[in-house]
Design a protein around this motif. Structure first.
Motif, PDB file in Angstrom:
ATOM      1  N   LEU A  92       0.822  -1.213   0.000  1.00 27.99           N
ATOM      2  CA  LEU A  92       0.000   0.000   0.000  1.00 27.99           C
ATOM      3  C   LEU A  92       0.856   1.263   0.000  1.00 27.99           C
ATOM      4  O   LEU A  92       0.497   2.263  -0.624  1.00 27.99           O
ATOM      5  N   ALA A  93       1.990   1.225   0.706  1.00 32.51           N
ATOM      6  CA  ALA A  93       2.887   2.381   0.697  1.00 32.51           C
ATOM      7  C   ALA A  93       3.448   2.625  -0.705  1.00 32.51           C
ATOM      8  O   ALA A  93       3.581   3.769  -1.153  1.00 32.51           O
ATOM      9  N   THR A  94       3.756   1.549  -1.411  1.00 30.58           N
ATOM     10  CA  THR A  94       4.265   1.681  -2.780  1.00 30.58           C
ATOM     11  C   THR A  94       3.170   2.189  -3.705  1.00 30.58           C
ATOM     12  O   THR A  94       3.428   2.978  -4.611  1.00 30.58           O
ATOM     13  N   TRP A  95       1.945   1.738  -3.480  1.00 30.29           N
ATOM     14  CA  TRP A  95       0.819   2.256  -4.261  1.00 30.29           C
ATOM     15  C   TRP A  95       0.744   3.772  -4.126  1.00 30.29           C
ATOM     16  O   TRP A  95       0.599   4.495  -5.121  1.00 30.29           O
ATOM     17  N   ALA A  96       0.834   4.267  -2.907  1.00 28.47           N
ATOM     18  CA  ALA A  96       0.761   5.710  -2.677  1.00 28.47           C
ATOM     19  C   ALA A  96       1.949   6.428  -3.304  1.00 28.47           C
ATOM     20  O   ALA A  96       1.818   7.514  -3.876  1.00 28.47           O
ATOM     21  N   ALA A  97       3.135   5.812  -3.225  1.00 32.59           N
ATOM     22  CA  ALA A  97       4.346   6.453  -3.741  1.00 32.59           C
ATOM     23  C   ALA A  97       4.378   6.510  -5.261  1.00 32.59           C
ATOM     24  O   ALA A  97       5.072   7.342  -5.842  1.00 32.59           O
ATOM     25  N   THR A  98       3.618   5.642  -5.916  1.00 36.03           N
ATOM     26  CA  THR A  98       3.620   5.587  -7.383  1.00 36.03           C
ATOM     27  C   THR A  98       2.363   6.226  -7.973  1.00 36.03           C
ATOM     28  O   THR A  98       1.971   5.908  -9.093  1.00 36.03           O
ATOM     29  N   ALA A  99       1.742   7.118  -7.227  1.00 31.09           N
ATOM     30  CA  ALA A  99       0.483   7.721  -7.682  1.00 31.09           C
ATOM     31  C   ALA A  99       0.654   8.525  -8.962  1.00 31.09           C
ATOM     32  O   ALA A  99      -0.261   8.625  -9.766  1.00 31.09           O
ATOM     33  N   THR A 100       1.830   9.118  -9.171  1.00 30.31           N
ATOM     34  CA  THR A 100       2.095   9.879 -10.390  1.00 30.31           C
ATOM     35  C   THR A 100       3.469   9.506 -10.929  1.00 30.31           C
ATOM     36  O   THR A 100       4.362   9.106 -10.185  1.00 30.31           O
TER      37      THR A 100
END
Length: 339
Positions: free
Chosen positions: A127-135
């Motif tokens: 989930l942290a990686t999901w947030a970090a790859t938002a753009t």
């Protein structure tokens, strides 16, 4: 968190918790990965979540490098995030867990670590990686980055080092990703001799400014038909729990909740060429930008066509999606007519 018979707390398996959460979120509704709403989608066949999950797992196992289904899942996750809905984000994590189950067991067994702790760390890292790859990251790259981050977190939880991937790999994707600045449209108020700090007045100003803008490019009959649908209940407005004190007072007087979001007036999705034109993206570059994750807005597939979520387009253009009342919008449109 359930308790054992002797009073000791037992941590639930995080993978199972994610699956149960997503199943509850989707319930028995058909799952549409194209536009999010099966009723608005041109594709008529939509599975329930368990069947959809099975297909996603099989698709990734067969073609892990590139999958249109997984690209659409990531796009729907980004669009849902904008609405404050996390079910598609969690669905991506859930569809990745079959690829993490065996690895988590191996790490727990070989390094004498707690399996539940390892899986909890895997979910947090994904989930942290999901947030970090938002753009700034291509949709096709996101699931693999999430998987690698989860595996690294599992090894870290077991106090050992893993060389499958490094933090630098993710940093390289994110080097140029920046959050768009927040701003709003600054339009001159139509109302004179009133205090714009009054919430009721500010609400009226928003509606009239929106109506004045619509009058410049929308035929009055189209606007009138949309408002008639709102007033007669053929189209639902905003949820009543979003109503402010001034809105509740107006609802009480009129006897109906006619408020709606400005984005509700537009189609939920627009074609990629239209979005590119609005954003000023050259036609020769648009599809390359979508593939590399550098197109300004998330896209999804409807059949064989790329679609762009209208709210995402508005957000990128710094057009606020505000709540307005039909009376105010019509007053603003009428005012603009005589300018």
């Amino acid at each position: 968190m359930p308790k054992a018979e002797h009073g000791a707390q037992i941590m639930q398996d995080s993978f199972k918790c994610v699956t149960e959460y997503v199943r509850t979120a989707f319930e028995n509704d058909p799952v549409c990965v194209h536009v999010g709403n099966a009723q608005e989608c041109e594709i008529k066949r939509h599975p329930q979540y368990d069947d959809f999950r099975s297909k996603a797992v099989v698709t990734r196992a067969a073609r892990p490098a590139r999958s249109r289904l997984w690209d659409s899942m990531v796009a729907m996750g980004r669009l849902s995030d904008m609405r404050g809905d996390d079910k598609w984000r969690m669905a991506v994590v859930d569809c990745l867990t079959p690829f993490l189950i065996k690895k988590s067991r191996i790490i727990a067994r070989e390094f004498f670590a707690d399996l539940e702790d390892i899986r909890a760390e895997m979910v947090v890292a994904a989930l942290a990686t999901w947030a970090a790859t938002a753009t700034g990251v291509a949709p096709s790259e996101v699931p693999e980055l999430m998987r690698k981050a989860a595996v690294n977190a599992a090894y870290a939880c077991a106090k050992v080092h893993d060389n499958e991937s490094t933090v630098d790999e993710l940093d390289a994707f994110l080097a140029h990703a920046e959050a768009p600045p927040e701003s709003g449209i600054k339009a001159s108020a139509i109302i004179h001799n009133a205090d714009p700090r009054d919430p009721a007045v500010a609400e009226q100003i928003r509606g009239e400014c929106h109506g004045a803008k619509l009058r410049r490019f929308v035929h009055p009959d189209i606007l009138r038909k949309f408002h008639d649908d709102i007033r007669t209940g053929r189209r639902t407005g905003v949820s009543s729990n979003l109503a402010s004190d001034s809105m509740l007072a107006r609802i009480f007087v009129s006897g109906g909740n006619y408020y709606y979001y400005t984005s509700d007036f537009y189609p939920a999705f627009v074609g990629l060429p239209v979005a590119a034109e609005v954003l000023g993206v050259p036609p020769s570059s648009v599809y390359r930008m979508v593939r590399t994750g550098t197109f300004p807005c998330p896209t999804t597939f409807m059949g064989r066509k790329h679609q762009v979520y209208t709210k995402a387009l508005m957000s990128h253009l710094n057009i606020p999606d505000v709540i307005v009342h039909p009376d105010d919008v019509e007053n603003g449109a009428a005012h603009a007519r005589w300018e």
